[in-house]
Each structure stands twice: as C-alpha cells, then as structure tokens.
Write an enzyme that holds these catalytic residues in place. Sequence first.
Site, PDB file in Angstrom:
ATOM      1  N   HIS A 125       0.853  -1.194   0.000  1.00  0.00           N
ATOM      2  CA  HIS A 125       0.000   0.000   0.000  1.00  0.00           C
ATOM      3  C   HIS A 125       0.884   1.238   0.000  1.00  0.00           C
ATOM      4  CE1 HIS A 125      -3.414  -2.617   1.689  1.00  0.00           C
ATOM      5  NE2 HIS A 125      -3.589  -2.427   0.390  1.00  0.00           N
ATOM      6  N   GLU A 164       0.875  -4.938  10.922  1.00  0.00           N
ATOM      7  CA  GLU A 164       0.454  -3.537  10.839  1.00  0.00           C
ATOM      8  C   GLU A 164       1.303  -2.758  11.831  1.00  0.00           C
ATOM      9  OE1 GLU A 164      -1.706  -2.236   8.778  1.00  0.00           O
ATOM     10  OE2 GLU A 164      -2.920  -3.930   8.053  1.00  0.00           O
ATOM     11  N   GLU A 223       1.688   3.778   3.038  1.00  0.00           N
ATOM     12  CA  GLU A 223       2.172   3.255   4.312  1.00  0.00           C
ATOM     13  C   GLU A 223       3.700   3.324   4.353  1.00  0.00           C
ATOM     14  OE1 GLU A 223       0.145  -0.531   4.355  1.00  0.00           O
ATOM     15  OE2 GLU A 223      -1.805   0.449   4.277  1.00  0.00           O
ATOM     16  N   HIS A 280       2.706  -3.595   6.752  1.00  0.00           N
ATOM     17  CA  HIS A 280       1.739  -2.534   6.439  1.00  0.00           C
ATOM     18  C   HIS A 280       1.708  -1.545   7.603  1.00  0.00           C
ATOM     19  CE1 HIS A 280      -0.558  -4.483   3.026  1.00  0.00           C
ATOM     20  NE2 HIS A 280       0.191  -5.495   3.443  1.00  0.00           N
ATOM     21  N   ARG A 318      -3.279   4.789  -2.165  1.00  0.00           N
ATOM     22  CA  ARG A 318      -3.130   3.449  -1.579  1.00  0.00           C
ATOM     23  C   ARG A 318      -2.800   2.375  -2.619  1.00  0.00           C
ATOM     24  NH1 ARG A 318      -5.745  -0.003   2.456  1.00  0.00           N
ATOM     25  NH2 ARG A 318      -6.750  -1.781   1.488  1.00  0.00           N
TER      26      ARG A 318
HETATM   27 ZN   LIG Z   1      -1.770  -1.773   4.028  1.00  0.00          ZN
END
Ligand SMILES: [Zn+2]
Length: 482
Positions: free
Chosen positions: A245, A445, A248, A371, A300
């Site tokens: 993404h 994440e 990020e 991410h 994104r």
């Molecule tokens: Zn992501």
Amino acid sequence: MGSRAHAVVLLLLAVVAVPSIALIKELEPGQVWPERGSVKQPSDLIQNVTDTTEDAVPAESELEDAPPEEVLITKAADLTKNDVQKVDYSGAQVWKVPTDKTGVKNIISRLRRRNLLSTWGGNQTYIDVLVKSNAITNVTRIMKRENITYHVVIDDLQKRIDEENPPLDQNELELQDRRGHRMTWKQYHRLADIHGFMDYLAKTYPSIVSVQSIGKSFEGRDLKMLRISNGKAGNKAVFIDGGIHAREWISPATVTYFINQFAENFDVESEDIKNIDWYFVPVLNPDGYEYTHMADRLWRKNRKPGVVGRACYGTDLNRNFGYRWGGKGASNNPCSEIYRGSRAFSEPETKAVSNFIKNIASNFTAYLTYHSYGQYLLYPWGYDNVVPPDYEQLNLVGNNIAQAIQQTGGSQYSVGSSSGLLYPAAGGSDDWAKAQGIKYTYTIELSDTGKYGFILPTSYIEPVARENLAGLRVLANVVHKG
Ligand SMILES: [Zn+2]
C-alpha cells in the site's frame, strides 16, 4: 483549500450482493495442510467468472480499511514533469469514532457513500475517518443529530503532511555523501534512494547479497528483490514484502532497516539470521509509492488505469492475490480504494510475487508482509472469519513476536487472525502465501495506533524498525530451529 488539478466526482453506487464463489475446498478442523505446491490455484478456476460493474460493497455492518464508495478521481499524473500539482488536504481532519453504539457503523457507511468521509483504519471497537474540509460542517451536524461521540485526532491533515518528512540536516547530508548510498532511516526516501541502497549492498557484499528484479510495475519500474544468504544448502527461506500500500511509508522504511542490519553486520549476526535465506521486496508497489511522494500523499493502490471508459486508477494489490480472490471486503468497482482488479493476479506487481515464489526452489517457511497502521500481528485467514488448522502455533509465535517488540520498544501489538481481529478482506498476500503452504504467514500492521496514522513522523522510523527487528529475530529463531 488550494486549487486542485484533480476533479472530484461523486458517484452514488448501487449496493449489490456479491455472488460468493466457492473456489477452494475448506479444510476441516484438524486436517493437515497439504504440501506446498499441491494446493490448487484459484486463479486457474476464475478465468471465466465475468466481472460485474457494480461495487461489491460488504455488508454495512462490516468495516473496511478503505472507503469503497469514495470516488476521488485523479488524472494520471506524469511524474517526470515538475508541474504535478499535489492533492491538498488543508483543513481535512481525522476523527476517531467509537463504534460500540448500535447504528454507528451504518451511519459511517452512509456518510462514506455520500463521499463526505473516508475510512483510515479501525477495528471492531472504533473507526478512524478522514473528513474532508468542505464536509466538516455537514458531518459535525449529522454526528450531533445522531448523538455520536468522536474526537478529533488530526485537526489539519495538510499541516501534518507538511511536517512529516523534513529535509535532512547538514550533518546527515554529509554522512550521506560518505556512505555510498543515500538511505538514512531519518527520512522517508524516494524509490531511487531505496533501489540505490539495494544495489550498493549487492556491490559491497557480493558473497552474501544479491539483487534482482522480479518483474516490472505497471508503469515499468523494477520490482527489486534483495536476497541475503550464506549459500548453505538446506537453509529455510523467509520472504518479506513492504509497500504493497503506497501511503504506508513506514513499511519500506522498516524493511530496508532489516536489510541494512543483516547485510552490514552479517559476520556478527546470530546463527538464526545467518542460516536463513532472506528475500526482501521493500517496495512492492513502486508506482503508487512514487505517486504518494509526487501527487497524493494518501494514495493506496497501484497506478494501473481501471477498465476502459472509467476514469479511475489503481488496483488494491492486497485484494488481488489469487486465493479466494473476489470475496468479502474487496470491491469490483475500479474507483474503490479496495478494488480487487479484473481477475486474480491481474496486476504485474502481484503476478511477479506469485511467479517468483512458485518458480524458485527455496523452502519458504515464513512470509511477512509489512503494512501500517494499528499495531497488529495478523495471521490467516483474511477472507473470512475462519482460521487454519495450525492457528494455535501461529498465535503462539505471534504472541512471542509481540512480546519481543514490547520488551524492546514498548509498543503493544495485538495478535489474532486478520478477519477475526479486524474484518474480512479477501485477496491478500498473506492468505495466498498460506495457501502455498508457507507456514508462518503474518501481516504486520506497524505503528502507530492512530495519533498520526499513515502520516507517521520520521522520528518514529528507527524506534519502530528497531522493535520490529527484535520481533523478526523471534520469528527467525522459530524458522531456523523449528
Ligand atoms: Zn496496508
């Protein structure tokens, strides 16, 4: 608000139920996962499934990590020109909205469909939303009327963006000149710096480091992969990607930090690290990444144009992988932030990963995909709220990684299955990797938990990377010894 080169068009989309396509036989509880390579690929099965033009919007009660209904059409920017006008987020705000009260999620979904806000992050108890400057009065009124509490986390998003990535000071610039590459981990770097750093390591440490391109992005950029290996036969392998993404930014910064640590200190590294073959793709979405630097900080997806006749750009690469492709939490509307693509592996970036992993003889035992944000360690499955037969091991190792992270840097990471802890999202790289028989598959994440969200200041890079390196060492130990 400054003038925009980009037309903002509102489209109201019909909400339709998605036909569910059972592609792969469920594993029964306790059933052993088949050997790697023996799992039938759904991409072979879905070729004749026709895509519909309606949006595959998940049920309103489900949260998504991106606004499928938001239609912010951006024209293709020629990034080679200097006159690219940036999307301006002056006056836009980020609000944290608790979703425990009945009906809140539905109201947020409605506001999102009216293009008044978009979703940033969240879990089952709260949601972070981006409210555009021209919608703040309207949304404030609606929230008051509906008696929904929230608090403003970021009161001027453009200000945060402007402050996020300041130029390096003189000391750093001088160091940079002496080092032979431009990476610093004190700044978010452009793709050329990241690729230059990878090439530098390959040239400097040719006996352990090699770099190859596993393919080209839609716009023709290299998908560079760096391998670190002592060349011993029988090593297990770990695949790590970052930057799926585009916005990020902490992800490529963290993955390159790992690369730097292992390559520069290989001789004194632990036996675990030295006896694993490491494969890193720090920027899997280079077109999107460059676009976030040049045109829209909050982009994104990748930058492939949608179907002919529709002005929208980009596929969500983390909805395009070929396991249970097209299921929950993925959209078939090219304008959606979670557009799944026209078919599984329709995008050159995802296809390159699939080709590489399937065609190389390495014994991949772990696949990590980095991410942001939220501080979660997520294991499969993402496509629905079910878990693989070995989830207890995944959960245990996840908890050990989380503990190492906390002991090193203090950040708390929540561990669980991605659909269970967050919400279903089909077509992710983690599900696909797990379906290839790669045992330790996690989506990580990174920080933070919403204070800055995607716009994490550069002072966070080193602490975030350092504590996650400690987590990676735990995983390496499991892979090496296990
Ligand atoms: Zn992501």
